[in-house]
Design a protein around this motif. Structure first.
Motif, mmCIF file in Angstrom:
data_model
loop_
_atom_site.group_PDB
_atom_site.id
_atom_site.type_symbol
_atom_site.label_atom_id
_atom_site.label_comp_id
_atom_site.label_asym_id
_atom_site.label_seq_id
_atom_site.Cartn_x
_atom_site.Cartn_y
_atom_site.Cartn_z
ATOM 1 N N VAL A 1 18.133 34.583 -14.821
ATOM 2 C CA VAL A 1 17.665 33.205 -14.670
ATOM 3 C C VAL A 1 17.031 33.013 -13.296
ATOM 4 O O VAL A 1 15.960 32.383 -13.168
ATOM 5 N N MET A 2 17.656 33.555 -12.253
ATOM 6 C CA MET A 2 17.085 33.440 -10.909
ATOM 7 C C MET A 2 15.755 34.181 -10.816
ATOM 8 O O MET A 2 14.803 33.713 -10.167
ATOM 9 N N THR A 3 15.671 35.343 -11.471
ATOM 10 C CA THR A 3 14.406 36.085 -11.477
ATOM 11 C C THR A 3 13.313 35.273 -12.154
ATOM 12 O O THR A 3 12.184 35.173 -11.650
ATOM 13 N N ALA A 4 13.640 34.695 -13.322
ATOM 14 C CA ALA A 4 12.658 33.876 -14.030
ATOM 15 C C ALA A 4 12.288 32.633 -13.228
ATOM 16 O O ALA A 4 11.117 32.228 -13.195
ATOM 17 N N ALA A 5 13.285 32.019 -12.574
ATOM 18 C CA ALA A 5 13.004 30.828 -11.772
ATOM 19 C C ALA A 5 12.087 31.157 -10.605
ATOM 20 O O ALA A 5 11.178 30.386 -10.265
ATOM 21 N N THR A 6 12.304 32.311 -9.982
ATOM 22 C CA THR A 6 11.435 32.724 -8.877
ATOM 23 C C THR A 6 10.010 32.930 -9.360
ATOM 24 O O THR A 6 9.044 32.484 -8.719
ATOM 25 N N ALA A 7 9.873 33.620 -10.510
ATOM 26 C CA ALA A 7 8.533 33.822 -11.069
ATOM 27 C C ALA A 7 7.878 32.495 -11.417
ATOM 28 O O ALA A 7 6.669 32.298 -11.217
ATOM 29 N N LEU A 8 8.680 31.555 -11.953
ATOM 30 C CA LEU A 8 8.148 30.244 -12.309
ATOM 31 C C LEU A 8 7.654 29.492 -11.086
ATOM 32 O O LEU A 8 6.557 28.914 -11.087
ATOM 33 N N VAL A 9 8.448 29.516 -10.016
ATOM 34 C CA VAL A 9 8.066 28.787 -8.806
ATOM 35 C C VAL A 9 6.801 29.381 -8.189
ATOM 36 O O VAL A 9 5.859 28.661 -7.818
ATOM 37 N N SER B 1 19.419 43.872 -17.027
ATOM 38 C CA SER B 1 20.860 43.593 -16.964
ATOM 39 C C SER B 1 21.590 44.258 -18.122
ATOM 40 O O SER B 1 22.692 44.803 -17.950
ATOM 41 N N GLN B 2 20.976 44.219 -19.330
ATOM 42 C CA GLN B 2 21.621 44.865 -20.470
ATOM 43 C C GLN B 2 21.701 46.373 -20.270
ATOM 44 O O GLN B 2 22.693 47.012 -20.643
ATOM 45 N N ALA B 3 20.645 46.983 -19.664
ATOM 46 C CA ALA B 3 20.674 48.426 -19.408
ATOM 47 C C ALA B 3 21.792 48.768 -18.430
ATOM 48 O O ALA B 3 22.510 49.769 -18.596
ATOM 49 N N ASN B 4 21.969 47.961 -17.392
ATOM 50 C CA ASN B 4 23.059 48.194 -16.447
ATOM 51 C C ASN B 4 24.417 48.083 -17.139
ATOM 52 O O ASN B 4 25.321 48.894 -16.901
ATOM 53 N N ALA B 5 24.547 47.057 -17.991
ATOM 54 C CA ALA B 5 25.814 46.883 -18.704
ATOM 55 C C ALA B 5 26.055 48.038 -19.669
ATOM 56 O O ALA B 5 27.191 48.512 -19.824
ATOM 57 N N TYR C 1 26.792 35.214 -19.832
ATOM 58 C CA TYR C 1 26.660 36.634 -19.521
ATOM 59 C C TYR C 1 25.704 37.303 -20.505
ATOM 60 O O TYR C 1 25.587 36.890 -21.665
ATOM 61 N N VAL C 2 25.019 38.361 -19.990
ATOM 62 C CA VAL C 2 24.267 39.279 -20.832
ATOM 63 C C VAL C 2 25.217 40.397 -21.226
ATOM 64 O O VAL C 2 25.931 40.950 -20.377
ATOM 65 N N ARG D 1 22.997 34.642 -14.625
ATOM 66 C CA ARG D 1 22.322 33.959 -13.528
ATOM 67 C C ARG D 1 21.284 34.845 -12.840
ATOM 68 O O ARG D 1 20.311 34.344 -12.263
ATOM 69 N N ARG D 2 21.468 36.161 -12.875
ATOM 70 C CA ARG D 2 20.486 37.041 -12.256
ATOM 71 C C ARG D 2 19.143 36.983 -12.976
ATOM 72 O O ARG D 2 18.106 36.780 -12.335
#
Length: 587
Positions: free
Chosen positions: A286-294, A45-49, A262-263, A283-284
């Motif tokens: 966070v959602m990636t981390a949550a998916t990996a966690l699940v 996300s930081q690279a995109n920003a 925001y990042v 949130r992006r």
């Protein structure tokens, strides 16, 4: 037999150890997988920003760089310098204005203004008429004008009805002397329109304030720990353990369309003196981390579950034989633990009771003995002076008063056992006037010491109540002392008036009323509900133990009355305690 019972226990411990280590390892793997996925998503996300910020920032810097170079060039043009000279004619000025108009039109500048050293300002090219003249001596204090007069390229961001205008200013010199300042005004609305095409926020800040952004609501919001309660938005930076900068955006008016975390990619342009940020929603990652966690948790759970089923199958045939022994051992352990807990609780209660008794005795001795001793010393000194002056009658009166105070101290020693007796014993008819006079007499030295006055308002005279003389005096002295302490903690400038303690005596039906009011700082609302609880005090740290009011309340309850905190009837008073006592049969 014993060996056959122990074998399943050993097996269970082995199984649990295996499961515990496996659970620990799988948990560690889940945490590592979640952290790595979160960090990777943050960096992505930081690279995109960063890419978006670089693209937008290069366009803005290149556009402003043109005007940065244009301003010094204009300040050196001969036709423009003729306007600043004292020998110019109208034809020369008209030619110079036309030239400035052409340059302004070709460069897309909003305006080119000339500022004279007397505060006169000439607009050479703007949406208004060419050659418009205005006079404002305060213009010479504008930041960009000040910088230009110091020999530097001046910069200033102006907020006006036409939008955000960036101003470059440079000094025009004639024969080496500054004759005026040339200012080129650049409209930044085009940059904002380009930024508006970006789906995510972009902003520029200076000294913590948002100057330029594609989120109109964020303009003039504060960052970098600054607080602007008037602005509906706040932007707060916070560091991340994983590297990228995070920014929390919050709205005070309940707007949630762009609020959140925001990042951020950040870049500082030292030439402009601005810091630019491009934001990507947190949130992006966070959602990636949550998916990996699940996913990792599900896989770990399946592995643990399968192994647990296998272990349970092996233990099932031995569990019943161990059940009775385990139950008896559990009951024995519980009885032992409960016995130890009860013993510890009993010892703690005894210790607390001892501490409470010591605290109560210390409070009583502090309040009740120091004041009579001070009065005895004062009467003794006065008696010595009176005898020296030959005024024996008055000296004898002082000695008589000293004797009464000594008798009072003896009575106080007997009443220190108040809380050891049941409430309601040793009650008799007590004169409120007499108790009040003695209490005021004892507290006068302390009142003079803090610069306060003791006022007695008797709305009812010869009032007799059911109480204990010494214990009622103890309550009054405690409340008056608290009032004087409160006044002493507040300086006269904050209080706005001299310290005052007012004692009001009145009759209310079959009850006698004694109110003690003061104009100190008052009691905080959060403490009012629990002010009579032990160890609760409104005094400073280390000043009070919080036992005076509980003791006083206990004493008044023993008289069959009540002690309460009420709202003052007089606006000048901040705190009022009311003692309600039943009237004596002969009162």
């Amino acid at each position: 037999m014993v060996q056959s019972i122990q074998r399943p226990a050993v097996l269970v411990r082995q199984h649990r150890k295996v499961l515990a280590w496996l659970a620990f390892g799988l948990t560690l793997l889940v945490v590592v997988a979640t952290v790595l996925s979160y960090r990777g998503a943050l960096l992505n996300s930081q690279a995109n920003a960063t890419a978006r910020l670089t693209l937008q920032l290069e366009g803005l810097v290149n556009a402003l760089d043109k005007y940065r170079l244009l301003t010094p060039l204009l300040a050196r043009r001969p036709d423009l310098l003729t306007i600043f000279s004292s020998t110019h004619d109208d034809d020369d000025m008209e030619t110079a204005l036309q030239g400035m108009a052409r340059i302004g039109g070709m460069s897309d500048a909003v305006d080119i203004r000339l500022t004279f050293l007397n505060g006169l300002q000439l607009s050479t090219f703007s949406s208004r008429q060419e050659g418009e003249v205005s006079s404002d001596p305060e213009i010479l204090k504008r930041p960009d004008i000040v910088q230009a007069l110091e020999g530097r390229l001046g910069r200033w961001l102006r907020h006006g009805s036409e939008g955000r205008i960036y101003v470059f200013s440079f000094a025009a010199r004639i024969d080496g002397q500054i004759a005026g300042v040339v200012s080129v005004h650049v409209d930044l609305s085009g940059t904002e329109q380009i930024w508006a095409l970006s789906p995510q926020p972009i902003l520029a800040t200076k000294q913590g304030r948002v100057l330029l952004t594609n989120q109109t609501a964020w303009l003039n919001a504060q960052m970098d720990g600054h607080t602007d309660h008037a602005h509906p938005w706040t932007l707060e930076k916070r560091p991340s353990l994983f590297g990228p900068l995070l920014i929390d955006v919050r709205s005070r008016n309940g707007a949630h369309d762009v609020a959140g975390d925001y990042v951020a990619a950040r870049r500082t342009e030292h030439v402009l003196g601005w810091t630019f940020y491009a934001l990507e929603p947190l949130r992006r990652p966070v959602m990636t981390a949550a998916t990996a966690l699940v996913i990792s948790s599900l896989i770990s759970g399946l592995v643990l579950g399968a192994l647990s089923v296998e272990f349970n199958r092996q233990q099932m045939q031995l569990r019943q034989r161990r059940k009775d022994l385990a139950t008896s051992q559990w009951l024995e352990r519980r009885v032992r633990d409960r016995t130890r807990e009860l013993r510890q609780t009993q010892e703690g209660l005894i210790h607390s009771a001892k501490l409470a008794a010591i605290g109560q005795m210390s409070m009583v001795l502090s309040h009740e003995y120091n004041q009579p001793l001070s009065a005895i010393r004062s009467y003794a000194d006065n008696a010595q002076l009176l005898f020296s002056a030959g005024r024996y009658a008055q000296g004898q009166d002082n000695l008589s008063r000293i004797g009464k105070l000594v008798d009072r101290l003896a009575n106080l020693s007997k009443t220190l056992k108040t809380f050891a007796r049941k409430p309601g014993v040793d009650l008799k008819s007590v004169s409120v006037d007499l108790v009040l006079d003695e209490s005021v007499m004892l507290m006068q030295p302390q009142a003079r010491k803090v610069g306060a006055t003791l006022e007695v308002v008797r709305e009812a005279s010869q009032l007799l109540v059911t109480a204990g003389h010494t214990r009622l005096e103890q309550v009054l002295i405690n409340l008056i002392a608290n009032a004087l302490d409160a006044i002493a903690e507040q300086d006269s400038e904050t209080r706005g008036a001299a310290g005052r303690v007012r004692i009001r005596v009145a009759r209310d039906g079959d009850n006698g009323i004694i109110e003690i009011s003061d104009n100190g700082p008052g009691i905080e609302p959060a403490l009012r509900a629990e002010i009579f609880e032990p160890f609760v005090t409104s005094k400073g740290h280390g000043v009070g133990l919080g036992l005076g009011l509980p003791i006083a309340s206990n004493l008044v309850s023993g008289f069959g009355g009540s002690l309460s905190l009420v709202d003052p009837a007089d606006d000048e008073m901040k705190t009022t305690f009311r003692i309600t006592l039943p009237l004596a049969n002969d009162g």
